[in-house]
Scaffold this active site. Sequence first.
Site, short mmCIF file in Angstrom:
data_model
loop_
_atom_site.label_atom_id
_atom_site.label_comp_id
_atom_site.label_asym_id
_atom_site.label_seq_id
_atom_site.Cartn_x
_atom_site.Cartn_y
_atom_site.Cartn_z
N LYS A 116 -82.23 -29.73 -30.90
CA LYS A 116 -82.05 -28.61 -29.96
C LYS A 116 -81.43 -27.38 -30.64
CE LYS A 116 -83.41 -31.80 -27.31
NZ LYS A 116 -84.76 -31.96 -26.82
N GLY A 164 -81.85 -34.10 -21.45
CA GLY A 164 -81.62 -34.94 -20.28
C GLY A 164 -80.15 -35.06 -19.92
N GLY A 165 -79.30 -34.22 -20.53
CA GLY A 165 -77.92 -34.14 -20.07
C GLY A 165 -76.93 -35.06 -20.77
N LYS A 201 -72.93 -20.39 -24.31
CA LYS A 201 -72.33 -19.85 -23.09
C LYS A 201 -72.80 -20.72 -21.93
CE LYS A 201 -70.51 -16.62 -20.42
NZ LYS A 201 -69.06 -16.39 -20.49
N GLU A 275 -88.52 -25.28 -21.12
CA GLU A 275 -87.53 -25.27 -20.03
C GLU A 275 -86.59 -24.09 -20.17
OE1 GLU A 275 -86.87 -30.09 -19.42
OE2 GLU A 275 -85.23 -28.86 -20.18
N GLU A 288 -84.76 -26.01 -23.60
CA GLU A 288 -85.40 -26.90 -24.57
C GLU A 288 -86.90 -26.97 -24.31
OE1 GLU A 288 -84.12 -31.24 -23.16
OE2 GLU A 288 -82.39 -29.95 -23.42
N ASN A 290 -90.20 -29.59 -24.15
CA ASN A 290 -90.61 -30.99 -24.07
C ASN A 290 -92.02 -31.11 -24.62
OD1 ASN A 290 -88.18 -31.68 -22.76
ND2 ASN A 290 -89.04 -30.97 -20.84
N ARG A 292 -94.26 -33.37 -24.41
CA ARG A 292 -95.00 -34.47 -23.77
C ARG A 292 -95.58 -34.00 -22.44
NH1 ARG A 292 -89.59 -35.02 -22.27
NH2 ARG A 292 -89.37 -34.82 -20.01
N ARG A 338 -90.39 -37.47 -5.82
CA ARG A 338 -90.37 -38.70 -6.61
C ARG A 338 -89.77 -39.79 -5.73
NH1 ARG A 338 -88.39 -37.39 -12.78
NH2 ARG A 338 -89.48 -35.41 -13.03
C1 MV4 Z 1 -76.85 -25.77 -19.60
C2 MV4 Z 1 -76.32 -25.48 -18.33
C3 MV4 Z 1 -75.61 -24.32 -18.18
N1 MV4 Z 1 -75.44 -23.48 -19.24
N2 MV4 Z 1 -76.66 -24.93 -20.62
C4 MV4 Z 1 -78.55 -30.10 -18.54
C5 MV4 Z 1 -79.59 -30.89 -19.24
C6 MV4 Z 1 -79.79 -30.27 -20.56
N3 MV4 Z 1 -81.17 -30.18 -20.84
C7 MV4 Z 1 -79.17 -28.92 -20.45
N4 MV4 Z 1 -78.47 -28.86 -19.21
C8 MV4 Z 1 -77.77 -27.76 -18.85
N5 MV4 Z 1 -77.57 -26.86 -19.83
C9 MV4 Z 1 -75.94 -23.82 -20.42
N6 MV4 Z 1 -75.74 -23.00 -21.45
C10 MV4 Z 1 -76.56 -26.38 -17.29
C11 MV4 Z 1 -77.27 -27.54 -17.56
C12 MV4 Z 1 -77.43 -28.41 -16.44
C13 MV4 Z 1 -78.68 -28.62 -15.87
C14 MV4 Z 1 -79.82 -28.04 -16.38
C15 MV4 Z 1 -81.05 -28.28 -15.82
C16 MV4 Z 1 -81.15 -29.11 -14.72
C17 MV4 Z 1 -80.04 -29.69 -14.22
C18 MV4 Z 1 -78.79 -29.46 -14.76
C19 MV4 Z 1 -77.66 -30.06 -14.22
C20 MV4 Z 1 -76.45 -29.84 -14.78
C21 MV4 Z 1 -76.32 -29.04 -15.90
#
Ligand code: MV4
Length: 460
Positions: A116, A164-165, A201, A275, A288, A290, A292, A338
Amino acid sequence: MFKKILIANRGEVAMRVIFACRELGIKTVAIYSEADENSLHVRFADEDVCIGPARSADSYLNVPAVISAAEITGADAIHPGYGFLSESAYLAEVCEACHIRFIGPDPQVIRLMGDKARARRVMKKAGVPILPGSDGPLDSEERALKLAKDIGYPIIVKATAGGGGRGMRVVRNPSELPNAVKTAQREAEAAFGVPDVYIEKYVESPRHIEFQILGDQFGNVLHLGERECSIQRRHQKLLEESPSPALTEKMRRKMGGIVIDAAKAVQYTNAGTFEFLMDPAGHFYFMEANTRLQVEHPVTEMVTGIDIVKEQIRIAAGEKLSFKQGDVTFTGHSIECRVNAEDPETFTPSPGVIHVFSVPGGPGVRVETLAHSDCTISPYYDSMIAKIIVHGRDRAEAIARMRRVLEMTVIEGIKTSIPLHLKILDDPDFQAGRVSTSFMERFLARPRSNSSGGRLAEAV
Ligand code: MV4
Protein backbone atom coordinates in the site's frame (compact mmCIF):
# COMPACT_ATOMS: atom_id res chain seq x y z
CA MET A 1 -10.31 -18.27 -26.68
CA PHE A 2 -9.77 -20.70 -23.82
CA LYS A 3 -11.22 -24.20 -24.09
CA LYS A 4 -11.29 -24.99 -20.38
CA ILE A 5 -11.11 -22.79 -17.28
CA LEU A 6 -10.41 -24.00 -13.76
CA ILE A 7 -12.23 -22.02 -11.10
CA ALA A 8 -10.02 -21.69 -8.03
CA ASN A 9 -12.86 -20.82 -5.71
CA ARG A 10 -16.15 -21.96 -4.18
CA GLY A 11 -19.58 -20.58 -3.41
CA GLU A 12 -21.54 -18.02 -5.36
CA VAL A 13 -18.50 -16.61 -7.16
CA ALA A 14 -17.58 -20.05 -8.50
CA MET A 15 -21.13 -20.22 -9.86
CA ARG A 16 -20.78 -16.72 -11.32
CA VAL A 17 -17.68 -17.78 -13.27
CA ILE A 18 -19.45 -20.96 -14.45
CA PHE A 19 -22.31 -18.78 -15.80
CA ALA A 20 -19.85 -16.71 -17.84
CA CYS A 21 -18.00 -19.78 -19.14
CA ARG A 22 -21.21 -21.50 -20.20
CA GLU A 23 -22.33 -18.44 -22.12
CA LEU A 24 -18.94 -18.26 -23.81
CA GLY A 25 -18.88 -21.98 -24.63
CA ILE A 26 -15.91 -22.71 -22.37
CA LYS A 27 -15.62 -25.94 -20.38
CA THR A 28 -15.21 -25.58 -16.61
CA VAL A 29 -13.32 -27.38 -13.87
CA ALA A 30 -14.45 -27.02 -10.26
CA ILE A 31 -12.07 -27.60 -7.39
CA TYR A 32 -13.53 -28.34 -4.00
CA SER A 33 -12.68 -29.21 -0.44
CA GLU A 34 -14.07 -32.25 1.37
CA ALA A 35 -16.68 -29.94 2.96
CA ASP A 36 -17.96 -28.81 -0.45
CA GLU A 37 -18.49 -32.17 -2.14
CA ASN A 38 -22.23 -31.54 -2.58
CA SER A 39 -22.07 -27.89 -3.57
CA LEU A 40 -23.59 -26.31 -6.65
CA HIS A 41 -20.30 -25.34 -8.29
CA VAL A 42 -19.20 -28.99 -8.26
CA ARG A 43 -22.54 -30.07 -9.67
CA PHE A 44 -22.55 -27.58 -12.53
CA ALA A 45 -18.90 -27.62 -13.59
CA ASP A 46 -18.00 -29.99 -16.43
CA GLU A 47 -15.27 -31.60 -14.32
CA ASP A 48 -14.32 -31.50 -10.66
CA VAL A 49 -11.30 -32.25 -8.54
CA CYS A 50 -11.19 -32.60 -4.75
CA ILE A 51 -8.11 -30.70 -3.61
CA GLY A 52 -8.07 -31.32 0.12
CA PRO A 53 -9.72 -31.11 3.53
CA ALA A 54 -12.25 -28.48 4.64
CA ARG A 55 -9.76 -26.00 6.07
CA SER A 56 -9.01 -23.32 3.44
CA ALA A 57 -5.29 -23.48 4.16
CA ASP A 58 -5.37 -27.16 3.17
CA SER A 59 -7.51 -26.73 0.07
CA TYR A 60 -8.54 -23.44 -1.61
CA LEU A 61 -5.29 -21.73 -0.53
CA ASN A 62 -3.02 -24.60 -1.57
CA VAL A 63 -1.22 -23.39 -4.71
CA PRO A 64 0.42 -26.74 -5.64
CA ALA A 65 -2.97 -28.49 -5.29
CA VAL A 66 -4.70 -25.87 -7.48
CA ILE A 67 -2.00 -26.05 -10.14
CA SER A 68 -2.01 -29.85 -10.09
CA ALA A 69 -5.78 -29.87 -10.62
CA ALA A 70 -5.34 -27.55 -13.62
CA GLU A 71 -2.58 -29.73 -15.09
CA ILE A 72 -4.46 -33.01 -14.57
CA THR A 73 -7.60 -31.66 -16.25
CA GLY A 74 -5.74 -29.75 -18.98
CA ALA A 75 -7.26 -26.38 -18.09
CA ASP A 76 -5.71 -23.53 -20.06
CA ALA A 77 -6.65 -20.80 -17.59
CA ILE A 78 -7.49 -20.26 -13.91
CA HIS A 79 -10.10 -17.81 -12.66
CA PRO A 80 -9.41 -17.09 -8.98
CA GLY A 81 -12.72 -15.38 -8.09
CA TYR A 82 -12.37 -13.14 -5.05
CA GLY A 83 -10.77 -13.88 -1.67
CA PHE A 84 -8.56 -17.00 -1.34
CA LEU A 85 -5.75 -16.75 -3.95
CA SER A 86 -7.32 -13.98 -6.05
CA GLU A 87 -4.62 -11.43 -5.14
CA SER A 88 -1.74 -13.85 -4.89
CA ALA A 89 1.10 -12.61 -7.10
CA TYR A 90 2.69 -15.97 -6.34
CA LEU A 91 -0.18 -17.95 -7.91
CA ALA A 92 -0.10 -15.62 -10.94
CA GLU A 93 3.65 -16.28 -11.29
CA VAL A 94 3.32 -20.04 -10.93
CA CYS A 95 0.57 -19.97 -13.56
CA GLU A 96 2.87 -18.09 -15.93
CA ALA A 97 5.68 -20.61 -15.34
CA CYS A 98 3.26 -23.50 -16.00
CA HIS A 99 1.80 -21.92 -19.15
CA ILE A 100 -1.61 -21.59 -17.55
CA ARG A 101 -3.27 -18.21 -18.04
CA PHE A 102 -4.10 -16.43 -14.78
CA ILE A 103 -7.32 -14.45 -15.26
CA GLY A 104 -6.26 -11.22 -13.60
CA PRO A 105 -3.53 -8.60 -13.82
CA ASP A 106 0.18 -9.41 -14.23
CA PRO A 107 1.97 -10.58 -11.05
CA GLN A 108 4.06 -7.37 -10.93
CA VAL A 109 0.88 -5.25 -10.79
CA ILE A 110 -0.67 -7.50 -8.12
CA ARG A 111 2.54 -7.20 -6.09
CA LEU A 112 2.70 -3.42 -6.51
CA MET A 113 -0.88 -2.89 -5.33
CA GLY A 114 -0.32 -5.33 -2.46
CA ASP A 115 2.24 -2.91 -1.04
CA LYS A 116 0.00 0.00 0.00
CA ALA A 117 2.87 2.43 0.68
CA ARG A 118 4.35 1.73 -2.75
CA ALA A 119 0.94 1.96 -4.42
CA ARG A 120 0.49 5.37 -2.75
CA ARG A 121 3.78 6.62 -4.23
CA VAL A 122 3.03 5.29 -7.69
CA MET A 123 -0.51 6.69 -7.70
CA LYS A 124 0.72 10.10 -6.54
CA LYS A 125 3.21 10.14 -9.42
CA ALA A 126 0.40 9.22 -11.82
CA GLY A 127 -1.59 12.26 -10.72
CA VAL A 128 -4.06 10.52 -8.42
CA PRO A 129 -4.99 12.58 -5.32
CA ILE A 130 -3.66 11.03 -2.11
CA LEU A 131 -3.80 12.16 1.51
CA PRO A 132 -0.74 13.79 3.06
CA GLY A 133 1.41 11.08 4.65
CA SER A 134 4.72 9.21 4.63
CA ASP A 135 6.43 8.43 1.32
CA GLY A 136 7.21 4.92 2.47
CA PRO A 137 7.35 2.74 5.59
CA LEU A 138 8.21 4.54 8.85
CA ASP A 139 11.85 4.16 9.80
CA SER A 140 12.08 5.96 13.14
CA GLU A 141 9.89 7.22 15.94
CA GLU A 142 11.35 10.75 15.70
CA ARG A 143 10.63 11.04 11.98
CA ALA A 144 7.12 9.67 12.50
CA LEU A 145 6.42 12.26 15.21
CA LYS A 146 7.83 15.06 13.05
CA LEU A 147 5.78 14.00 10.02
CA ALA A 148 2.58 13.58 12.07
CA LYS A 149 3.08 17.08 13.48
CA ASP A 150 3.47 18.49 9.95
CA ILE A 151 0.38 16.64 8.67
CA GLY A 152 -1.67 17.50 11.74
CA TYR A 153 -3.65 15.10 13.95
CA PRO A 154 -5.63 12.91 13.71
CA ILE A 155 -3.49 10.57 11.62
CA ILE A 156 -3.84 6.88 10.83
CA VAL A 157 -1.12 4.22 10.98
CA LYS A 158 -1.57 1.54 8.33
CA ALA A 159 0.21 -1.70 7.47
CA THR A 160 1.86 -1.59 4.03
CA ALA A 161 0.75 -5.19 3.51
CA GLY A 162 -2.70 -4.44 4.94
CA GLY A 163 -6.07 -3.87 3.43
CA GLY A 164 -9.48 -4.68 4.72
CA GLY A 165 -8.71 -2.73 7.88
CA ARG A 166 -6.19 -5.03 9.57
CA GLY A 167 -3.13 -3.48 11.22
CA MET A 168 -4.63 0.04 11.40
CA ARG A 169 -4.52 2.52 14.29
CA VAL A 170 -6.02 6.00 14.51
CA VAL A 171 -3.84 8.43 16.45
CA ARG A 172 -5.35 11.62 17.86
CA ASN A 173 -2.33 13.11 19.66
CA PRO A 174 1.46 12.69 19.74
CA SER A 175 1.48 10.84 23.07
CA GLU A 176 -0.39 7.93 21.43
CA LEU A 177 1.85 7.67 18.38
CA PRO A 178 4.77 5.51 19.60
CA ASN A 179 2.46 2.83 21.00
CA ALA A 180 0.14 2.92 17.99
CA VAL A 181 3.10 2.37 15.65
CA LYS A 182 4.41 -0.52 17.76
CA THR A 183 0.98 -2.17 18.02
CA ALA A 184 0.28 -1.76 14.31
CA GLN A 185 3.72 -3.20 13.48
CA ARG A 186 3.13 -6.18 15.74
CA GLU A 187 -0.31 -6.79 14.22
CA ALA A 188 1.04 -6.42 10.69
CA GLU A 189 3.88 -8.85 11.35
CA ALA A 190 1.43 -11.39 12.82
CA ALA A 191 -1.18 -11.01 10.07
CA PHE A 192 0.99 -10.55 6.96
CA GLY A 193 4.54 -11.43 7.98
CA VAL A 194 5.60 -7.86 7.11
CA PRO A 195 5.85 -5.36 9.99
CA ASP A 196 6.11 -2.20 7.84
CA VAL A 197 3.63 0.61 8.52
CA TYR A 198 3.08 4.10 7.10
CA ILE A 199 1.02 7.09 8.14
CA GLU A 200 -1.65 9.24 6.53
CA LYS A 201 -3.87 12.13 7.52
CA TYR A 202 -7.04 10.59 8.99
CA VAL A 203 -10.38 11.51 7.41
CA GLU A 204 -13.34 11.40 9.80
CA SER A 205 -16.51 9.67 8.56
CA PRO A 206 -15.54 9.43 4.88
CA ARG A 207 -17.51 7.72 2.18
CA HIS A 208 -15.95 4.64 0.59
CA ILE A 209 -16.39 5.03 -3.16
CA GLU A 210 -14.64 2.77 -5.64
CA PHE A 211 -14.22 2.84 -9.42
CA GLN A 212 -14.37 -0.26 -11.59
CA ILE A 213 -11.98 -0.45 -14.50
CA LEU A 214 -11.20 -2.86 -17.33
CA GLY A 215 -7.90 -2.86 -19.18
CA ASP A 216 -6.90 -5.01 -22.16
CA GLN A 217 -3.46 -6.15 -23.25
CA PHE A 218 -3.27 -3.40 -25.89
CA GLY A 219 -3.22 -0.50 -23.44
CA ASN A 220 -6.94 0.30 -23.66
CA VAL A 221 -8.49 1.14 -20.29
CA LEU A 222 -12.14 1.97 -19.56
CA HIS A 223 -13.95 2.84 -16.37
CA LEU A 224 -17.40 1.49 -15.54
CA GLY A 225 -18.31 4.14 -13.00
CA GLU A 226 -18.35 3.88 -9.25
CA ARG A 227 -19.88 1.94 -6.39
CA GLU A 228 -20.86 3.42 -3.05
CA CYS A 229 -19.65 0.98 -0.39
CA SER A 230 -19.92 3.00 2.80
CA ILE A 231 -22.45 0.70 4.48
CA GLN A 232 -20.11 -1.74 6.20
CA ARG A 233 -19.41 -3.14 9.62
CA ARG A 234 -15.90 -4.03 10.75
CA HIS A 235 -14.70 -3.71 7.16
CA GLN A 236 -17.29 -6.19 5.93
CA LYS A 237 -19.55 -4.53 3.40
CA LEU A 238 -23.25 -5.12 3.93
CA LEU A 239 -24.87 -3.19 1.10
CA GLU A 240 -23.43 -1.56 -2.01
CA GLU A 241 -24.95 0.55 -4.73
CA SER A 242 -24.23 2.18 -8.05
CA PRO A 243 -24.22 5.04 -8.82
CA SER A 244 -23.12 6.70 -5.57
CA PRO A 245 -25.72 9.20 -4.37
CA ALA A 246 -22.78 11.56 -3.70
CA LEU A 247 -21.49 11.88 -7.26
CA THR A 248 -22.51 14.14 -10.08
CA GLU A 249 -21.95 13.17 -13.69
CA LYS A 250 -19.15 15.70 -13.82
CA MET A 251 -17.38 14.20 -10.78
CA ARG A 252 -17.77 10.71 -12.28
CA ARG A 253 -16.18 11.84 -15.53
CA LYS A 254 -13.32 13.55 -13.71
CA MET A 255 -12.58 10.64 -11.32
CA GLY A 256 -13.08 8.13 -14.14
CA GLY A 257 -10.44 9.95 -16.18
CA ILE A 258 -8.04 9.93 -13.23
CA VAL A 259 -8.37 6.18 -12.62
CA ILE A 260 -7.92 5.46 -16.32
CA ASP A 261 -4.65 7.45 -16.34
CA ALA A 262 -3.53 5.71 -13.14
CA ALA A 263 -4.29 2.26 -14.56
CA LYS A 264 -2.43 3.10 -17.77
CA ALA A 265 0.57 4.31 -15.74
CA VAL A 266 0.98 0.83 -14.21
CA GLN A 267 -0.01 -1.01 -17.41
CA TYR A 268 -3.01 -2.45 -15.64
CA THR A 269 -4.76 -5.31 -17.41
CA ASN A 270 -7.99 -7.17 -16.66
CA ALA A 271 -10.59 -6.00 -14.11
CA GLY A 272 -9.63 -3.79 -11.20
CA THR A 273 -11.04 -1.50 -8.57
CA PHE A 274 -9.60 1.78 -7.35
CA GLU A 275 -10.87 2.58 -3.88
CA PHE A 276 -11.20 6.15 -2.68
CA LEU A 277 -12.14 7.93 0.48
CA MET A 278 -14.41 10.89 -0.12
CA ASP A 279 -14.33 13.49 2.65
CA PRO A 280 -17.45 15.40 3.71
CA ALA A 281 -16.37 18.30 1.43
CA GLY A 282 -16.44 15.99 -1.61
CA HIS A 283 -12.68 15.58 -2.12
CA PHE A 284 -11.41 12.18 -3.27
CA TYR A 285 -8.28 10.45 -1.98
CA PHE A 286 -6.84 7.18 -3.27
CA MET A 287 -6.97 4.42 -0.66
CA GLU A 288 -6.00 1.18 -2.41
CA ALA A 289 -6.45 -0.76 -5.62
CA ASN A 290 -7.94 -4.25 -5.69
CA THR A 291 -6.56 -6.47 -8.42
CA ARG A 292 -9.47 -8.88 -8.47
CA LEU A 293 -13.14 -9.28 -9.31
CA GLN A 294 -15.09 -7.90 -6.35
CA VAL A 295 -18.09 -9.26 -4.48
CA GLU A 296 -20.10 -6.16 -5.40
CA HIS A 297 -19.34 -6.21 -9.15
CA PRO A 298 -22.99 -7.00 -10.03
CA VAL A 299 -24.24 -3.47 -9.21
CA THR A 300 -21.86 -2.16 -11.88
CA GLU A 301 -23.05 -4.83 -14.32
CA MET A 302 -26.67 -3.86 -13.67
CA VAL A 303 -26.20 -0.16 -14.47
CA THR A 304 -23.78 -0.62 -17.40
CA GLY A 305 -25.09 -3.87 -18.91
CA ILE A 306 -21.49 -5.10 -19.15
CA ASP A 307 -20.67 -8.65 -18.05
CA ILE A 308 -17.44 -8.03 -16.12
CA VAL A 309 -16.56 -11.73 -15.77
CA LYS A 310 -16.91 -12.37 -19.50
CA GLU A 311 -14.76 -9.29 -20.15
CA GLN A 312 -12.12 -10.63 -17.74
CA ILE A 313 -12.01 -13.90 -19.68
CA ARG A 314 -11.86 -12.19 -23.08
CA ILE A 315 -9.10 -9.84 -21.91
CA ALA A 316 -7.04 -12.71 -20.45
CA ALA A 317 -7.44 -14.60 -23.73
CA GLY A 318 -5.83 -11.65 -25.51
CA GLU A 319 -8.91 -10.05 -27.05
CA LYS A 320 -9.20 -6.30 -27.48
CA LEU A 321 -11.93 -4.51 -25.54
CA SER A 322 -14.82 -4.44 -27.99
CA PHE A 323 -16.23 -1.10 -26.80
CA LYS A 324 -15.00 2.41 -26.00
CA GLN A 325 -15.56 4.73 -23.06
CA GLY A 326 -18.25 6.54 -25.01
CA ASP A 327 -20.16 3.26 -25.37
CA VAL A 328 -20.34 2.83 -21.59
CA THR A 329 -23.63 4.25 -20.35
CA PHE A 330 -25.12 4.27 -16.88
CA THR A 331 -28.80 3.44 -16.62
CA GLY A 332 -30.90 3.54 -13.47
CA HIS A 333 -29.78 2.47 -10.04
CA SER A 334 -28.63 -0.83 -8.55
CA ILE A 335 -28.34 -2.04 -4.94
CA GLU A 336 -26.81 -5.24 -3.59
CA CYS A 337 -27.48 -6.76 -0.17
CA ARG A 338 -25.05 -9.38 1.08
CA VAL A 339 -27.08 -12.02 2.86
CA ASN A 340 -24.96 -13.58 5.59
CA ALA A 341 -25.63 -16.70 7.62
CA GLU A 342 -25.40 -14.88 10.92
CA ASP A 343 -27.46 -13.58 13.79
CA PRO A 344 -28.67 -10.13 12.68
CA GLU A 345 -28.19 -8.74 16.20
CA THR A 346 -25.01 -10.34 17.49
CA PHE A 347 -23.36 -11.01 14.12
CA THR A 348 -22.31 -14.48 15.30
CA PRO A 349 -22.14 -17.05 12.48
CA SER A 350 -25.20 -19.23 11.97
CA PRO A 351 -24.09 -22.26 9.97
CA GLY A 352 -26.36 -25.25 9.50
CA VAL A 353 -28.90 -26.77 7.12
CA ILE A 354 -31.15 -24.48 5.10
CA HIS A 355 -34.45 -26.37 4.85
CA VAL A 356 -36.22 -23.82 2.72
CA PHE A 357 -34.57 -21.33 0.42
CA SER A 358 -36.82 -19.18 -1.71
CA VAL A 359 -36.10 -15.77 -3.19
CA PRO A 360 -38.76 -14.17 -5.38
CA GLY A 361 -37.78 -12.96 -8.82
CA GLY A 362 -39.76 -10.34 -10.63
CA PRO A 363 -38.61 -7.29 -12.57
CA GLY A 364 -35.08 -6.05 -11.88
CA VAL A 365 -34.06 -8.82 -9.48
CA ARG A 366 -30.88 -10.87 -9.60
CA VAL A 367 -29.74 -13.48 -7.09
CA GLU A 368 -26.24 -14.93 -6.81
CA THR A 369 -26.04 -17.79 -4.36
CA LEU A 370 -24.56 -21.10 -3.35
CA ALA A 371 -27.75 -21.93 -1.46
CA HIS A 372 -30.73 -24.10 -2.33
CA SER A 373 -33.29 -25.95 -0.23
CA ASP A 374 -31.66 -28.62 1.97
CA CYS A 375 -28.14 -27.33 1.53
CA THR A 376 -25.62 -27.17 4.37
CA ILE A 377 -23.84 -23.93 5.23
CA SER A 378 -20.39 -24.94 6.42
CA PRO A 379 -18.75 -23.16 9.36
CA TYR A 380 -15.39 -23.29 7.58
CA TYR A 381 -15.91 -20.45 5.14
CA ASP A 382 -17.25 -16.94 4.70
CA SER A 383 -20.75 -16.43 6.09
CA MET A 384 -22.05 -14.81 2.89
CA ILE A 385 -24.63 -17.21 1.43
CA ALA A 386 -26.32 -15.01 -1.16
CA LYS A 387 -26.24 -11.66 -2.85
CA ILE A 388 -29.55 -10.09 -3.72
CA ILE A 389 -29.16 -7.44 -6.39
CA VAL A 390 -31.89 -5.20 -7.70
CA HIS A 391 -32.05 -2.64 -10.48
CA GLY A 392 -34.56 0.18 -10.70
CA ARG A 393 -35.11 3.22 -12.87
CA ASP A 394 -33.97 5.37 -9.97
CA ARG A 395 -32.71 4.94 -6.40
CA ALA A 396 -36.17 5.12 -4.84
CA GLU A 397 -37.43 2.33 -7.08
CA ALA A 398 -34.34 0.23 -6.32
CA ILE A 399 -34.90 0.66 -2.57
CA ALA A 400 -38.60 -0.24 -2.83
CA ARG A 401 -37.75 -3.23 -4.99
CA MET A 402 -35.08 -4.48 -2.58
CA ARG A 403 -37.49 -4.14 0.30
CA ARG A 404 -40.17 -6.23 -1.40
CA VAL A 405 -37.66 -8.90 -2.40
CA LEU A 406 -36.25 -9.17 1.13
CA GLU A 407 -39.73 -9.20 2.65
CA MET A 408 -40.72 -12.10 0.39
CA THR A 409 -37.52 -14.10 0.81
CA VAL A 410 -37.90 -17.24 2.89
CA ILE A 411 -34.80 -18.82 4.40
CA GLU A 412 -35.54 -21.44 7.05
CA GLY A 413 -33.06 -23.32 9.22
CA ILE A 414 -30.43 -20.66 9.84
CA LYS A 415 -30.42 -17.00 10.85
CA THR A 416 -29.60 -14.39 8.24
CA SER A 417 -28.79 -10.70 8.03
CA ILE A 418 -32.01 -9.96 6.10
CA PRO A 419 -33.80 -8.30 9.06
CA LEU A 420 -30.80 -5.98 9.41
CA HIS A 421 -30.93 -5.09 5.71
CA LEU A 422 -34.61 -4.25 6.00
CA LYS A 423 -33.80 -1.89 8.88
CA ILE A 424 -31.10 -0.17 6.86
CA LEU A 425 -33.49 0.29 3.94
CA ASP A 426 -35.96 1.93 6.35
CA ASP A 427 -33.44 4.41 7.71
CA PRO A 428 -34.13 8.05 6.75
CA ASP A 429 -30.40 8.86 6.37
CA PHE A 430 -29.94 5.85 4.09
CA GLN A 431 -33.00 6.82 2.07
CA ALA A 432 -31.60 10.32 1.65
CA GLY A 433 -28.24 8.90 0.54
CA ARG A 434 -26.53 10.38 3.61
CA VAL A 435 -24.10 7.54 4.27
CA SER A 436 -20.51 7.28 5.44
CA THR A 437 -18.25 4.59 6.84
CA SER A 438 -19.57 5.58 10.30
CA PHE A 439 -23.15 4.82 9.27
CA MET A 440 -23.41 1.32 10.75
CA GLU A 441 -21.70 2.21 14.01
CA ARG A 442 -24.19 5.00 14.60
CA PHE A 443 -27.06 2.89 13.30
CA LEU A 444 -26.29 0.01 15.67
CA ALA A 445 -25.74 2.30 18.66
CA ARG A 446 -29.20 3.82 18.21
CA PRO A 447 -32.07 2.51 20.31
CA ARG A 448 -34.49 0.88 17.92
CA SER A 449 -38.18 1.57 17.79
CA ASN A 450 -39.66 -1.77 16.96
CA SER A 451 -42.28 -4.14 18.28
CA SER A 452 -39.75 -6.56 19.73
CA GLY A 453 -38.67 -3.94 22.23
CA GLY A 454 -35.57 -2.55 20.56
CA ARG A 455 -34.55 -5.88 19.12
CA LEU A 456 -34.71 -6.80 15.50
CA ALA A 457 -37.62 -8.82 14.26
CA GLU A 458 -37.09 -12.59 14.15
CA ALA A 459 -35.21 -13.84 11.14
CA VAL A 460 -37.67 -15.27 8.65
C1 MV4 B 1 -8.60 5.54 6.15
C2 MV4 B 1 -9.68 6.13 6.83
C3 MV4 B 1 -9.61 7.46 7.13
N1 MV4 B 1 -8.51 8.18 6.76
N2 MV4 B 1 -7.53 6.27 5.82
C4 MV4 B 1 -10.21 1.05 6.30
C5 MV4 B 1 -9.83 -0.11 5.45
C6 MV4 B 1 -8.57 0.26 4.76
N3 MV4 B 1 -8.65 -0.13 3.41
C7 MV4 B 1 -8.48 1.74 4.90
N4 MV4 B 1 -9.50 2.16 5.80
C8 MV4 B 1 -9.63 3.46 6.16
N5 MV4 B 1 -8.60 4.26 5.82
C9 MV4 B 1 -7.51 7.57 6.14
N6 MV4 B 1 -6.43 8.27 5.82
C10 MV4 B 1 -10.78 5.32 7.15
C11 MV4 B 1 -10.74 3.98 6.83
C12 MV4 B 1 -11.89 3.24 7.23
C13 MV4 B 1 -12.77 2.71 6.29
C14 MV4 B 1 -12.55 2.84 4.93
C15 MV4 B 1 -13.41 2.29 4.01
C16 MV4 B 1 -14.53 1.61 4.46
C17 MV4 B 1 -14.75 1.47 5.77
C18 MV4 B 1 -13.90 2.02 6.72
C19 MV4 B 1 -14.16 1.87 8.08
C20 MV4 B 1 -13.30 2.40 8.98
C21 MV4 B 1 -12.16 3.06 8.58
